[in-house]
Design a protein around this motif. Sequence first.
Motif, PDB file in Angstrom:
ATOM      1  N   ALA A   1       0.854  -1.164   0.000  1.00  0.00           N
ATOM      2  CA  ALA A   1       0.000   0.000   0.000  1.00  0.00           C
ATOM      3  C   ALA A   1       0.890   1.213   0.000  1.00  0.00           C
ATOM      4  O   ALA A   1       0.909   1.979   0.953  1.00  0.00           O
ATOM      5  CB  ALA A   1      -0.882   0.004   1.241  1.00  0.00           C
ATOM      6  N   ALA A   2       1.637   1.353  -1.043  1.00  0.00           N
ATOM      7  CA  ALA A   2       2.639   2.408  -1.081  1.00  0.00           C
ATOM      8  C   ALA A   2       2.032   3.668  -1.659  1.00  0.00           C
ATOM      9  O   ALA A   2       1.001   3.633  -2.327  1.00  0.00           O
ATOM     10  CB  ALA A   2       3.815   1.952  -1.933  1.00  0.00           C
ATOM     11  N   PRO A   3       2.670   4.826  -1.436  1.00  0.00           N
ATOM     12  CA  PRO A   3       2.185   6.061  -2.036  1.00  0.00           C
ATOM     13  C   PRO A   3       2.131   5.951  -3.558  1.00  0.00           C
ATOM     14  O   PRO A   3       2.874   5.190  -4.173  1.00  0.00           O
ATOM     15  CB  PRO A   3       3.241   7.086  -1.600  1.00  0.00           C
ATOM     16  N   GLU A   4       1.255   6.758  -4.131  1.00  0.00           N
ATOM     17  CA  GLU A   4       1.111   6.730  -5.589  1.00  0.00           C
ATOM     18  C   GLU A   4       1.925   7.818  -6.267  1.00  0.00           C
ATOM     19  O   GLU A   4       2.144   7.743  -7.475  1.00  0.00           O
ATOM     20  CB  GLU A   4      -0.378   6.865  -5.941  1.00  0.00           C
ATOM     21  N   THR A   5       2.352   8.835  -5.523  1.00  0.00           N
ATOM     22  CA  THR A   5       3.069   9.942  -6.162  1.00  0.00           C
ATOM     23  C   THR A   5       4.512  10.060  -5.714  1.00  0.00           C
ATOM     24  O   THR A   5       5.218  10.963  -6.164  1.00  0.00           O
ATOM     25  CB  THR A   5       2.359  11.276  -5.879  1.00  0.00           C
ATOM     26  N   PHE A   6       4.962   9.171  -4.830  1.00  0.00           N
ATOM     27  CA  PHE A   6       6.371   9.185  -4.450  1.00  0.00           C
ATOM     28  C   PHE A   6       6.760   7.814  -3.903  1.00  0.00           C
ATOM     29  O   PHE A   6       6.033   6.846  -4.071  1.00  0.00           O
ATOM     30  CB  PHE A   6       6.667  10.306  -3.454  1.00  0.00           C
ATOM     31  N   ASN A   7       7.933   7.730  -3.283  1.00  0.00           N
ATOM     32  CA  ASN A   7       8.496   6.442  -2.884  1.00  0.00           C
ATOM     33  C   ASN A   7       7.908   5.921  -1.576  1.00  0.00           C
ATOM     34  O   ASN A   7       7.147   6.583  -0.895  1.00  0.00           O
ATOM     35  CB  ASN A   7      10.018   6.582  -2.712  1.00  0.00           C
TER      36      ASN A   7
ATOM     37  N   TYR B   1      -5.457   4.316   4.149  1.00  0.00           N
ATOM     38  CA  TYR B   1      -6.307   3.742   5.194  1.00  0.00           C
ATOM     39  C   TYR B   1      -7.146   2.613   4.605  1.00  0.00           C
ATOM     40  O   TYR B   1      -7.791   2.778   3.572  1.00  0.00           O
ATOM     41  CB  TYR B   1      -7.223   4.827   5.777  1.00  0.00           C
ATOM     42  N   ARG B   2      -7.125   1.467   5.283  1.00  0.00           N
ATOM     43  CA  ARG B   2      -7.857   0.304   4.767  1.00  0.00           C
ATOM     44  C   ARG B   2      -9.366   0.509   4.919  1.00  0.00           C
ATOM     45  O   ARG B   2      -9.884   0.598   6.024  1.00  0.00           O
ATOM     46  CB  ARG B   2      -7.408  -0.965   5.485  1.00  0.00           C
ATOM     47  N   LEU B   3     -10.029   0.582   3.778  1.00  0.00           N
ATOM     48  CA  LEU B   3     -11.481   0.751   3.778  1.00  0.00           C
ATOM     49  C   LEU B   3     -12.218  -0.583   3.802  1.00  0.00           C
ATOM     50  O   LEU B   3     -13.325  -0.689   4.351  1.00  0.00           O
ATOM     51  CB  LEU B   3     -11.913   1.534   2.529  1.00  0.00           C
ATOM     52  N   TRP B   4     -11.583  -1.583   3.177  1.00  0.00           N
ATOM     53  CA  TRP B   4     -12.237  -2.894   3.065  1.00  0.00           C
ATOM     54  C   TRP B   4     -11.162  -3.970   2.932  1.00  0.00           C
ATOM     55  O   TRP B   4     -10.148  -3.718   2.270  1.00  0.00           O
ATOM     56  CB  TRP B   4     -13.170  -2.883   1.829  1.00  0.00           C
TER      57      TRP B   4
ATOM     58  N   PHE C   1      -6.922  -5.837  -0.156  1.00  0.00           N
ATOM     59  CA  PHE C   1      -7.214  -4.669   0.666  1.00  0.00           C
ATOM     60  C   PHE C   1      -7.575  -3.497  -0.236  1.00  0.00           C
ATOM     61  O   PHE C   1      -6.868  -3.219  -1.210  1.00  0.00           O
ATOM     62  CB  PHE C   1      -5.978  -4.233   1.476  1.00  0.00           C
ATOM     63  N   LEU C   2      -8.662  -2.820   0.073  1.00  0.00           N
ATOM     64  CA  LEU C   2      -8.990  -1.563  -0.604  1.00  0.00           C
ATOM     65  C   LEU C   2      -8.596  -0.421   0.333  1.00  0.00           C
ATOM     66  O   LEU C   2      -9.101  -0.324   1.451  1.00  0.00           O
ATOM     67  CB  LEU C   2     -10.476  -1.484  -0.940  1.00  0.00           C
ATOM     68  N   TYR C   3      -7.686   0.432  -0.149  1.00  0.00           N
ATOM     69  CA  TYR C   3      -7.228   1.572   0.645  1.00  0.00           C
ATOM     70  C   TYR C   3      -7.799   2.869   0.096  1.00  0.00           C
ATOM     71  O   TYR C   3      -7.851   3.068  -1.123  1.00  0.00           O
ATOM     72  CB  TYR C   3      -5.705   1.706   0.591  1.00  0.00           C
ATOM     73  N   GLY C   4      -8.197   3.752   0.989  1.00  0.00           N
ATOM     74  CA  GLY C   4      -8.425   5.143   0.630  1.00  0.00           C
ATOM     75  C   GLY C   4      -7.091   5.860   0.831  1.00  0.00           C
ATOM     76  O   GLY C   4      -6.382   5.608   1.806  1.00  0.00           O
ATOM     77  N   VAL C   5      -6.743   6.716  -0.114  1.00  0.00           N
ATOM     78  CA  VAL C   5      -5.425   7.341  -0.107  1.00  0.00           C
ATOM     79  C   VAL C   5      -5.570   8.853  -0.116  1.00  0.00           C
ATOM     80  O   VAL C   5      -6.404   9.405  -0.848  1.00  0.00           O
ATOM     81  CB  VAL C   5      -4.614   6.898  -1.359  1.00  0.00           C
ATOM     82  N   LEU C   6      -4.780   9.528   0.686  1.00  0.00           N
ATOM     83  CA  LEU C   6      -4.707  10.993   0.655  1.00  0.00           C
ATOM     84  C   LEU C   6      -3.233  11.389   0.708  1.00  0.00           C
ATOM     85  O   LEU C   6      -2.524  11.019   1.644  1.00  0.00           O
ATOM     86  CB  LEU C   6      -5.453  11.606   1.834  1.00  0.00           C
TER      87      LEU C   6
ATOM     88  N   TRP D   1       1.762  23.359  -3.893  1.00  0.00           N
ATOM     89  CA  TRP D   1       1.300  22.353  -2.945  1.00  0.00           C
ATOM     90  C   TRP D   1       0.115  21.627  -3.580  1.00  0.00           C
ATOM     91  O   TRP D   1      -0.886  22.241  -3.926  1.00  0.00           O
ATOM     92  CB  TRP D   1       0.892  23.006  -1.623  1.00  0.00           C
ATOM     93  N   LEU D   2       0.289  20.327  -3.750  1.00  0.00           N
ATOM     94  CA  LEU D   2      -0.755  19.489  -4.335  1.00  0.00           C
ATOM     95  C   LEU D   2      -1.379  18.620  -3.247  1.00  0.00           C
ATOM     96  O   LEU D   2      -0.670  18.045  -2.414  1.00  0.00           O
ATOM     97  CB  LEU D   2      -0.170  18.577  -5.426  1.00  0.00           C
ATOM     98  N   VAL D   3      -2.693  18.528  -3.295  1.00  0.00           N
ATOM     99  CA  VAL D   3      -3.405  17.631  -2.391  1.00  0.00           C
ATOM    100  C   VAL D   3      -4.121  16.599  -3.264  1.00  0.00           C
ATOM    101  O   VAL D   3      -4.814  16.974  -4.222  1.00  0.00           O
ATOM    102  CB  VAL D   3      -4.417  18.393  -1.522  1.00  0.00           C
ATOM    103  N   SER D   4      -3.966  15.309  -2.913  1.00  0.00           N
ATOM    104  CA  SER D   4      -4.345  14.272  -3.862  1.00  0.00           C
ATOM    105  C   SER D   4      -5.132  13.146  -3.203  1.00  0.00           C
ATOM    106  O   SER D   4      -4.570  12.369  -2.435  1.00  0.00           O
ATOM    107  CB  SER D   4      -3.076  13.687  -4.492  1.00  0.00           C
ATOM    108  N   PRO D   5      -6.416  13.027  -3.509  1.00  0.00           N
ATOM    109  CA  PRO D   5      -7.187  11.872  -3.048  1.00  0.00           C
ATOM    110  C   PRO D   5      -7.110  10.738  -4.051  1.00  0.00           C
ATOM    111  O   PRO D   5      -7.037  10.976  -5.268  1.00  0.00           O
ATOM    112  CB  PRO D   5      -8.616  12.423  -2.983  1.00  0.00           C
ATOM    113  N   GLY D   6      -7.122   9.491  -3.542  1.00  0.00           N
ATOM    114  CA  GLY D   6      -7.037   8.362  -4.445  1.00  0.00           C
ATOM    115  C   GLY D   6      -7.558   7.085  -3.820  1.00  0.00           C
ATOM    116  O   GLY D   6      -7.997   7.065  -2.668  1.00  0.00           O
ATOM    117  N   LEU D   7      -7.500   6.012  -4.608  1.00  0.00           N
ATOM    118  CA  LEU D   7      -7.872   4.682  -4.162  1.00  0.00           C
ATOM    119  C   LEU D   7      -6.807   3.703  -4.608  1.00  0.00           C
ATOM    120  O   LEU D   7      -6.121   3.915  -5.623  1.00  0.00           O
ATOM    121  CB  LEU D   7      -9.226   4.255  -4.764  1.00  0.00           C
ATOM    122  N   GLN D   8      -6.709   2.605  -3.862  1.00  0.00           N
ATOM    123  CA  GLN D   8      -5.697   1.603  -4.193  1.00  0.00           C
ATOM    124  C   GLN D   8      -6.218   0.240  -3.746  1.00  0.00           C
ATOM    125  O   GLN D   8      -6.628   0.082  -2.593  1.00  0.00           O
ATOM    126  CB  GLN D   8      -4.397   1.948  -3.468  1.00  0.00           C
ATOM    127  N   TYR D   9      -6.218  -0.729  -4.663  1.00  0.00           N
ATOM    128  CA  TYR D   9      -6.630  -2.086  -4.319  1.00  0.00           C
ATOM    129  C   TYR D   9      -5.396  -2.973  -4.394  1.00  0.00           C
ATOM    130  O   TYR D   9      -4.748  -3.072  -5.446  1.00  0.00           O
ATOM    131  CB  TYR D   9      -7.722  -2.594  -5.265  1.00  0.00           C
TER     132      TYR D   9
END
Lengths: 308, 106
Positions: free
Chosen positions: A31-37, A218-221, A232-237, A262-270
């Motif tokens: 469940a790693a970040p989507e925009t960096f390491n 954060y694990r949503l499901w 795992f379905l994660y909500g990502v911010l 400054w970028l603020v980024s909502p996302g999802l990750q399965y």
Amino acid sequence: MAHGRRNGAGGRLGGFAVLCLLIGVAARASAAPETFNTALPVARGEFVFREQFVYRRASGDSTPADRELEVLGAVSVLGYGVMPDLAVFGVLPVLDKELDVTPPAGGRVTRATRGIGDAQLFARYTLFKRNFRGGSFRVAPFAGLELPSGDNDARDALGRLPAPLQLGSGSWDPFGGVVATYQTLDFQVDAQLAYKANTEADGFEFGDEARFDASLQYRLWPRRLEGGVPGFLYGVLESNLIHQGRNEVAGAEDGDSGGTTWLVSPGLQYVTKRWILEGIVQLPAVQDLNGSALEDDFTVRAGFRVNF
Amino acid sequence: MARMIRLTALLIAVLLPAAALAAPARYQLQVDGLACPFCAYGIEKELKATDGVTGIDIDINAGTVTVTMEEGAAMTEARAAQVVEDAGFTLGAFNEIAAAADATAE
């Protein structure tokens, strides 16, 4: 004439980090970040492949040029676990950049370029780790080099394209930083500090880039874990704070380049045991750019990861 | 008839322990640091490359990996620790499970 500064329509792109699209689109795992390491491990002998598709749009130009920029990218990343604490990564982008601009003489002109961008090679070493039941905390510095594999001399009927519209910088640019990751079964927090020193090529030098990134997954499901290894379905911010220095053309600073975003980024990750699907939208919360540098509207990133 | 019954009982008494001794060994590894699905593959890949391993069951919530060996094969704690460390985690506990032998005895 110093190229990249003025060369007909579209010369003043403002150079805000079209290339910074690539940094932080790196590796790994879980469940790693989507925009960096992340600092999560790549097992010894394990490969991780990631493909991320990117769409970036910048418009709302207040100058008579009324610039509109669109960038499509497909960024491929391959990571390999050399040792449990040492992983190496290669990043190769393929880009399609298009700038619509109104030249001083009137009309509307499109300037575009497509092809391979500047590749990156870097290594990440886990300096500190504490594994405990159901989680871990890790700190991992990383360092690497951006290679001039992209064309930096693309031309069209109007002449040489401005430097920010080129596929590559033409320069060898070192970068490095440190990333920390705290992970449990319920959530993960990552934070990264990174710096890229852009060097000069053919009389042009992009401003250096410094960034601070943070991510919460954060694990949503499923809400309740039982046996086995469920997906795992994660909500990502995520948050990306990026400062870029002014570009230099023949040693002189370009006052219409660089600044802080400054970028603020909502996302999802399965996330499953063998693959990950993910998507995120980067929205500019603050843009304090110099002069007439073009501001971002948004960036969308979507992709997948597999291990083998 | 009585002789047949005695012979049968003798055979059962001999074969039952033999069957129990031949049951595949199973081990439970407590893996500290394992907290998400994608990370589990690293351990699984390492274990599959280990001689004698025929089954791997990962319980991510419990943080355990249950390893089943082929008959006659065994896993050492040192090997288990190496596998877990190569995946980037830490071996918290290593226990041999007697469940296969218990099932045979029933």
